[in-house]
Design a protein around this motif. Sequence first.
Motif, PDB file in Angstrom:
ATOM      1  N   LYS A 106       2.104  13.180   5.990  1.00 42.44           N
ATOM      2  CA  LYS A 106       1.381  13.049   4.717  1.00 42.44           C
ATOM      3  C   LYS A 106       2.296  12.937   3.515  1.00 42.44           C
ATOM      4  O   LYS A 106       1.854  12.541   2.439  1.00 42.44           O
ATOM      5  CB  LYS A 106       0.377  14.181   4.567  1.00 42.44           C
ATOM      6  CG  LYS A 106      -0.788  14.019   5.531  1.00 42.44           C
ATOM      7  CD  LYS A 106      -1.880  15.009   5.281  1.00 42.44           C
ATOM      8  CE  LYS A 106      -3.053  14.716   6.227  1.00 42.44           C
ATOM      9  NZ  LYS A 106      -4.170  15.614   6.025  1.00 42.44           N
ATOM     10  N   SER A 107       3.574  13.248   3.671  1.00 47.61           N
ATOM     11  CA  SER A 107       4.512  13.073   2.566  1.00 47.61           C
ATOM     12  C   SER A 107       5.082  11.658   2.549  1.00 47.61           C
ATOM     13  O   SER A 107       5.795  11.297   1.629  1.00 47.61           O
ATOM     14  CB  SER A 107       5.654  14.087   2.669  1.00 47.61           C
ATOM     15  OG  SER A 107       6.534  13.746   3.720  1.00 47.61           O
ATOM     16  N   GLY A 108       4.781  10.866   3.581  1.00 47.38           N
ATOM     17  CA  GLY A 108       5.309   9.513   3.685  1.00 47.38           C
ATOM     18  C   GLY A 108       6.578   9.430   4.516  1.00 47.38           C
ATOM     19  O   GLY A 108       7.128   8.349   4.691  1.00 47.38           O
TER      20      GLY A 108
ATOM     21  N   ASN B 132       8.040  -3.912   8.061  1.00 44.55           N
ATOM     22  CA  ASN B 132       8.740  -5.100   8.569  1.00 44.55           C
ATOM     23  C   ASN B 132       8.153  -5.613   9.884  1.00 44.55           C
ATOM     24  O   ASN B 132       8.877  -5.986  10.801  1.00 44.55           O
ATOM     25  CB  ASN B 132      10.236  -4.814   8.726  1.00 44.55           C
ATOM     26  CG  ASN B 132      10.879  -4.460   7.401  1.00 44.55           C
ATOM     27  OD1 ASN B 132      10.536  -5.013   6.367  1.00 44.55           O
ATOM     28  ND2 ASN B 132      11.803  -3.512   7.430  1.00 44.55           N
ATOM     29  N   GLY B 133       6.818  -5.577   9.974  1.00 46.21           N
ATOM     30  CA  GLY B 133       6.135  -6.149  11.125  1.00 46.21           C
ATOM     31  C   GLY B 133       6.024  -5.244  12.331  1.00 46.21           C
ATOM     32  O   GLY B 133       5.445  -5.640  13.340  1.00 46.21           O
ATOM     33  N   LYS B 134       6.532  -4.028  12.274  1.00 46.44           N
ATOM     34  CA  LYS B 134       6.454  -3.097  13.400  1.00 46.44           C
ATOM     35  C   LYS B 134       5.766  -1.814  12.957  1.00 46.44           C
ATOM     36  O   LYS B 134       5.808  -1.434  11.784  1.00 46.44           O
ATOM     37  CB  LYS B 134       7.853  -2.759  13.951  1.00 46.44           C
ATOM     38  CG  LYS B 134       8.557  -3.938  14.584  1.00 46.44           C
ATOM     39  CD  LYS B 134       7.890  -4.328  15.891  1.00 46.44           C
ATOM     40  CE  LYS B 134       8.637  -5.467  16.571  1.00 46.44           C
ATOM     41  NZ  LYS B 134       8.058  -5.819  17.855  1.00 46.44           N
ATOM     42  N   TRP B 135       5.161  -1.108  13.916  1.00 41.19           N
ATOM     43  CA  TRP B 135       4.392   0.088  13.629  1.00 41.19           C
ATOM     44  C   TRP B 135       5.106   1.339  14.096  1.00 41.19           C
ATOM     45  O   TRP B 135       5.728   1.351  15.156  1.00 41.19           O
ATOM     46  CB  TRP B 135       3.032   0.016  14.312  1.00 41.19           C
ATOM     47  CG  TRP B 135       2.108  -0.968  13.679  1.00 41.19           C
ATOM     48  CD1 TRP B 135       2.025  -2.306  13.948  1.00 41.19           C
ATOM     49  CD2 TRP B 135       1.153  -0.714  12.672  1.00 41.19           C
ATOM     50  NE1 TRP B 135       1.068  -2.889  13.159  1.00 41.19           N
ATOM     51  CE2 TRP B 135       0.509  -1.928  12.369  1.00 41.19           C
ATOM     52  CE3 TRP B 135       0.767   0.439  11.986  1.00 41.19           C
ATOM     53  CZ2 TRP B 135      -0.496  -2.024  11.419  1.00 41.19           C
ATOM     54  CZ3 TRP B 135      -0.238   0.345  11.043  1.00 41.19           C
ATOM     55  CH2 TRP B 135      -0.857  -0.888  10.767  1.00 41.19           C
TER      56      TRP B 135
ATOM     57  N   LYS C 235       6.404   4.618  -4.699  1.00 38.32           N
ATOM     58  CA  LYS C 235       6.044   3.204  -4.764  1.00 38.32           C
ATOM     59  C   LYS C 235       5.686   2.679  -3.375  1.00 38.32           C
ATOM     60  O   LYS C 235       6.043   3.266  -2.359  1.00 38.32           O
ATOM     61  CB  LYS C 235       7.190   2.391  -5.358  1.00 38.32           C
ATOM     62  CG  LYS C 235       8.422   2.347  -4.475  1.00 38.32           C
ATOM     63  CD  LYS C 235       9.494   1.488  -5.118  1.00 38.32           C
ATOM     64  CE  LYS C 235      10.686   1.404  -4.166  1.00 38.32           C
ATOM     65  NZ  LYS C 235      11.700   0.525  -4.624  1.00 38.32           N
ATOM     66  N   ALA C 236       4.972   1.592  -3.351  1.00 37.43           N
ATOM     67  CA  ALA C 236       4.568   0.995  -2.077  1.00 37.43           C
ATOM     68  C   ALA C 236       5.811   0.721  -1.228  1.00 37.43           C
ATOM     69  O   ALA C 236       6.760   0.110  -1.699  1.00 37.43           O
ATOM     70  CB  ALA C 236       3.788  -0.289  -2.332  1.00 37.43           C
ATOM     71  N   TYR C 237       5.796   1.215  -0.019  1.00 34.86           N
ATOM     72  CA  TYR C 237       6.949   1.113   0.860  1.00 34.86           C
ATOM     73  C   TYR C 237       6.584   0.435   2.177  1.00 34.86           C
ATOM     74  O   TYR C 237       7.352  -0.334   2.714  1.00 34.86           O
ATOM     75  CB  TYR C 237       7.493   2.527   1.102  1.00 34.86           C
ATOM     76  CG  TYR C 237       8.677   2.592   2.023  1.00 34.86           C
ATOM     77  CD1 TYR C 237       9.920   2.102   1.638  1.00 34.86           C
ATOM     78  CD2 TYR C 237       8.562   3.164   3.283  1.00 34.86           C
ATOM     79  CE1 TYR C 237      11.014   2.175   2.479  1.00 34.86           C
ATOM     80  CE2 TYR C 237       9.653   3.250   4.128  1.00 34.86           C
ATOM     81  CZ  TYR C 237      10.874   2.750   3.725  1.00 34.86           C
ATOM     82  OH  TYR C 237      11.938   2.826   4.555  1.00 34.86           O
ATOM     83  N   PHE C 238       5.399   0.724   2.651  1.00 35.03           N
ATOM     84  CA  PHE C 238       4.960   0.199   3.930  1.00 35.03           C
ATOM     85  C   PHE C 238       4.118  -1.059   3.738  1.00 35.03           C
ATOM     86  O   PHE C 238       3.456  -1.229   2.726  1.00 35.03           O
ATOM     87  CB  PHE C 238       4.153   1.260   4.674  1.00 35.03           C
ATOM     88  CG  PHE C 238       4.932   2.517   4.909  1.00 35.03           C
ATOM     89  CD1 PHE C 238       4.748   3.616   4.089  1.00 35.03           C
ATOM     90  CD2 PHE C 238       5.875   2.597   5.922  1.00 35.03           C
ATOM     91  CE1 PHE C 238       5.483   4.769   4.268  1.00 35.03           C
ATOM     92  CE2 PHE C 238       6.614   3.736   6.113  1.00 35.03           C
ATOM     93  CZ  PHE C 238       6.418   4.837   5.287  1.00 35.03           C
TER      94      PHE C 238
ATOM     95  N   MET D  87       0.849  -1.169   0.000  1.00 36.92           N
ATOM     96  CA  MET D  87       0.000   0.000   0.000  1.00 36.92           C
ATOM     97  C   MET D  87       0.893   1.229   0.000  1.00 36.92           C
ATOM     98  O   MET D  87       1.782   1.349   0.821  1.00 36.92           O
ATOM     99  CB  MET D  87      -0.902  -0.031   1.233  1.00 36.92           C
ATOM    100  CG  MET D  87      -1.701   1.228   1.427  1.00 36.92           C
ATOM    101  SD  MET D  87      -2.783   1.140   2.859  1.00 36.92           S
ATOM    102  CE  MET D  87      -4.111   0.211   2.162  1.00 36.92           C
ATOM    103  N   GLY D  88       0.669   2.143  -0.898  1.00 38.62           N
ATOM    104  CA  GLY D  88       1.428   3.384  -0.971  1.00 38.62           C
ATOM    105  C   GLY D  88       0.738   4.493  -0.215  1.00 38.62           C
ATOM    106  O   GLY D  88      -0.335   4.324   0.336  1.00 38.62           O
TER     107      GLY D  88
END
Length: 158
Positions: free
Chosen positions: A40-42, A32-35, A13-16, A1-2
């Motif tokens: 808003k810019s990513g 990578n399994g952690k939050w 591109k989708a990173y998360f 999901m981007g």
Amino acid sequence: MGIYKQEWKYSHKAYFDYTLDFNENLAGAKLNGKWGFIDKSGKIILDPIFDYTLGFSENIAGINLNEKWGFANKNGEIIINPIFDNISNFKENLASVNLNGKWGFIDKNGKFAIEANFDKVYSFNQGIAKVKLNEKWGLMDKNRNFIVEPIFDDIDYY
């Protein structure tokens, strides 16, 4: 999901692995399994170190570490240690928390404003919370006074 910028164009591109909705200009983002949290810019604002997170409310986010819940601020500082079994976000300066199977309310310093003696509680709304005690529902104000004694099988208010 981007991530989409405010004008709704795809930003990169989708990173998360996954992202939550934006609250207070930040969104929970799983990597990578952690939050952690992104703007808003990513851009990563809080490093992804948490097992899970709730969105921000009143400038504080619920965070989960090692199956316990606490709270962090927008600087990434844990301001209330993760000792709770469950939580809700802050609303009207109080958050409902579950400790050892009972619910109560804490303030933003992590001190109990209303002790964890209840079977279930709902967040305060206009100074009133729905509370369940001994399997019966009632309404309580922030001063721990029952507006409606907990004698009902269910109760609602608007």
